[in-house]
Structures are given as C-alpha cells and as structure tokens.
Design an enzyme around this catalytic site. Sequence first.
Site, PDB file in Angstrom:
ATOM      1  N   ASP A  19       0.876  -1.165   0.000  1.00 18.37           N
ATOM      2  CA  ASP A  19       0.000   0.000   0.000  1.00 18.37           C
ATOM      3  C   ASP A  19       0.924   1.229   0.000  1.00 18.37           C
ATOM      4  O   ASP A  19       2.117   1.107   0.323  1.00 18.37           O
ATOM      5  CB  ASP A  19      -0.876  -0.024   1.262  1.00 18.37           C
ATOM      6  CG  ASP A  19      -1.609   1.278   1.475  1.00 18.37           C
ATOM      7  OD1 ASP A  19      -2.212   1.771   0.515  1.00 18.37           O
ATOM      8  OD2 ASP A  19      -1.556   1.817   2.608  1.00 18.37           O
ATOM      9  N   ASP A  21      -0.209   5.149   0.748  1.00 19.68           N
ATOM     10  CA  ASP A  21      -0.513   6.179   1.757  1.00 19.68           C
ATOM     11  C   ASP A  21      -0.583   5.579   3.160  1.00 19.68           C
ATOM     12  O   ASP A  21      -1.372   4.676   3.421  1.00 19.68           O
ATOM     13  CB  ASP A  21      -1.840   6.860   1.421  1.00 19.68           C
ATOM     14  CG  ASP A  21      -1.733   7.670   0.146  1.00 19.68           C
ATOM     15  OD1 ASP A  21      -0.764   8.433   0.030  1.00 19.68           O
ATOM     16  OD2 ASP A  21      -2.605   7.530  -0.726  1.00 19.68           O
TER      17      ASP A  21
HETATM   18  C1  XBP Z   1      -5.466   6.078   0.083  1.00 14.11           C
HETATM   19  C2  XBP Z   1      -6.589   6.933  -0.209  1.00 14.11           C
HETATM   20  C3  XBP Z   1      -6.360   8.078  -1.089  1.00 14.11           C
HETATM   21  C4  XBP Z   1      -5.526   9.194  -0.505  1.00 14.11           C
HETATM   22  C5  XBP Z   1      -5.577  10.406  -1.368  1.00 14.11           C
HETATM   23  O1  XBP Z   1      -5.917   4.855   0.609  1.00 14.11           O
HETATM   24  O2  XBP Z   1      -7.702   6.714   0.221  1.00 14.11           O
HETATM   25  O3  XBP Z   1      -7.599   8.602  -1.404  1.00 14.11           O
HETATM   26  O4  XBP Z   1      -6.033   9.551   0.744  1.00 14.11           O
HETATM   27  O5  XBP Z   1      -5.275  10.117  -2.687  1.00 14.11           O
HETATM   28  P1  XBP Z   1      -4.960   3.586   0.635  1.00 14.11           P
HETATM   29  P2  XBP Z   1      -6.220  10.580  -3.899  1.00 14.11           P
HETATM   30  O6  XBP Z   1      -3.761   3.950   1.458  1.00 14.11           O
HETATM   31  O7  XBP Z   1      -5.770   2.526   1.357  1.00 14.11           O
HETATM   32  O8  XBP Z   1      -4.653   3.205  -0.761  1.00 14.11           O
HETATM   33  O9  XBP Z   1      -6.587  11.992  -3.665  1.00 14.11           O
HETATM   34  O10 XBP Z   1      -5.388  10.368  -5.138  1.00 14.11           O
HETATM   35  O11 XBP Z   1      -7.433   9.680  -3.880  1.00 14.11           O
HETATM   36 MG    MG Z   2      -2.973   3.216   3.392  1.00 17.11          MG
END
Ligand code: XBP
Ligand code: MG
Length: 272
Positions: A19, A21
């Site tokens: 993953d 973020d």
């Molecule tokens: C990540 C997200 C993303 C980020 C922002 O979730 O939910 O929406 O917060 O990115 P994960 P975007 O870590 O579970 O993949 O603005 O590009 O959506």
């Molecule tokens: Mg995440």
Amino acid sequence: MAEMTAMAEIGPLKAVLWDVDGTIAETERDGHRVAFNRAFEACGLPWRWSEALYGELLHTTGGRERLLHDMQTRPMAPARLADREALARTVHEKKNALYADLVGTGLIPLREGVANLMVQCRERGLRMGIATTTSRSNVDALLRWHFGAAWAQQFAVVVCGEDVQRKKPDPAVYEQALRTLGIGALEAVAIEDSPAGVAAARAAGIPAVVTRSAYFEQATISAALAIGPGLHTRRGWLPTLRAGADEREPVGLKDIEAWRAAADSASHFAAE
Ligand code: XBP
Ligand code: MG
C-alpha cells in the site's frame, strides 16, 4: 478479541504488495491533507480540514470521494449533485498538483524500515507490487522523489485508484495485482496501515502485515497476519517477533516468513 480465519496450505512467498498512503510514508496528515487545504484556498473555498477532521474523513477512501462526502454537510457546497461533482473534480485535480509539489520538496520521508524491506526483496529476487487507491500521479510524485525517475522498474505491478471501478475496502486493486503477477493470494503478502486496506487485502484472500500509521494507531483491525507499530521496531507486534534477532534490526522478510509459517501450521491468521 482474536478473530481466526481459516487458511489453506501456504507455499513460498512470491510477492510483497505495498500500500502507499500511510504504509510507505505518512502521506495523509502531512501530504494529502495539507494539499487539500491549499487547494481549497486556491479555489477560493473557505473550507479547511484539521488533523482531527481529516482522520474522520479517511473512512472514505479516495480523495475526490472524500471531498464529496464532506460536501454533504457544507452549507456552501453546490446544491446540485452534478455541480458538486464538478467542483470535487476541480479541487481534487488542484490538490493532486499541490501534493506533487509538496512531496517534490522531499519533506515526506519513507517510513522507517520500508527501504530495508524493499532492499531485502530485491536481494532475494522477490517481486514487489503497488496496490493503492490513490491516484497514479501521487504515487509517481512520491516514489520518483525517493527512488528516481525509474522507480516503477522496481515493481512488477503498479495498480492505482484509476485502474479500478471500486476503491478499498473493495479487493479490486489486490485482485488486479494478483492477476497481473499470475500468482495466488496466499503466495503474496500485503503491507497495509488501515482497516480499509486490510479489509481489501483480506477480501482478496491475501494475508496482511499491518504497520499502523498515525491515523490508525488505535483502530480496530482484525484478521491480519501480524499487526505492529511499524517496520522500524521489533516491539509491540502481535504475534510477537521471532526470538534471537538483534533488537535494532527492522522487521524484515525473515519475520514475515516466520509469521506465514506459524499461521500455516496453526491453520489460522493471528489477529487482534
Ligand atoms: C489512500 C486513499 C487516497 C488518498 C488520497 O488509501 O484513500 O484517497 O487519501 O489520494 P490507501 P487521492 O492507502 O488505502 O490506498 O486523492 O489520489 O485519492
Ligand atoms: Mg494506506
């Protein structure tokens, strides 16, 4: 309380799926949230997301979807759904551009222990993949800064938010990664930080190692292969880590393999 999930025979580990973020870096609080606030300002909107509010909003995955969710209770938001969607698209595009600027300053480091595990995978010839619901441009901006323009060559598959119809906790990103790699779910392990991310991996049948991020330090997360505060420390993990390793050694491939073997022999996933 522990939740046990049946697990069929597990073979050798063939891929580590990352993953982005919260897992590779603490991008939410210091990256996306800050960029959203700058985008609100740039678009002439009075909205600002505090650290605490953003933590609540994270229950909605996808930045544009998160914004649409928040607009439901904003008096200044356009009344018509089509107008709200258009505004969300504009603000989100701006946010992603500002996010790229922000990570391009190098102020968002990799979480400790991430680089070490990546190096171990490369040395072992173990394939790595990215399975994220963030936009591709955000992944590119972050990984380009840390690993250079050729960063994608380090990953056998990169699945992002635009590549799927449904974002996490839907398993789509993980299912697509498995299909591209041509491997079974139990031949992979997911590295995740959030309840939605673990739910997505588990729904695809992939065991998940959870490195809790700032926003999910206390979150209830069930059915993980292992849960801990981060790859940087051997303390605070459940199940506890194999004995005999140097306390300063980050959590690595040997630990992940030990968790897999233990889960296999006990026919269950350890969980919280
Ligand atoms: C990540 C997200 C993303 C980020 C922002 O979730 O939910 O929406 O917060 O990115 P994960 P975007 O870590 O579970 O993949 O603005 O590009 O959506
Ligand atoms: Mg995440």
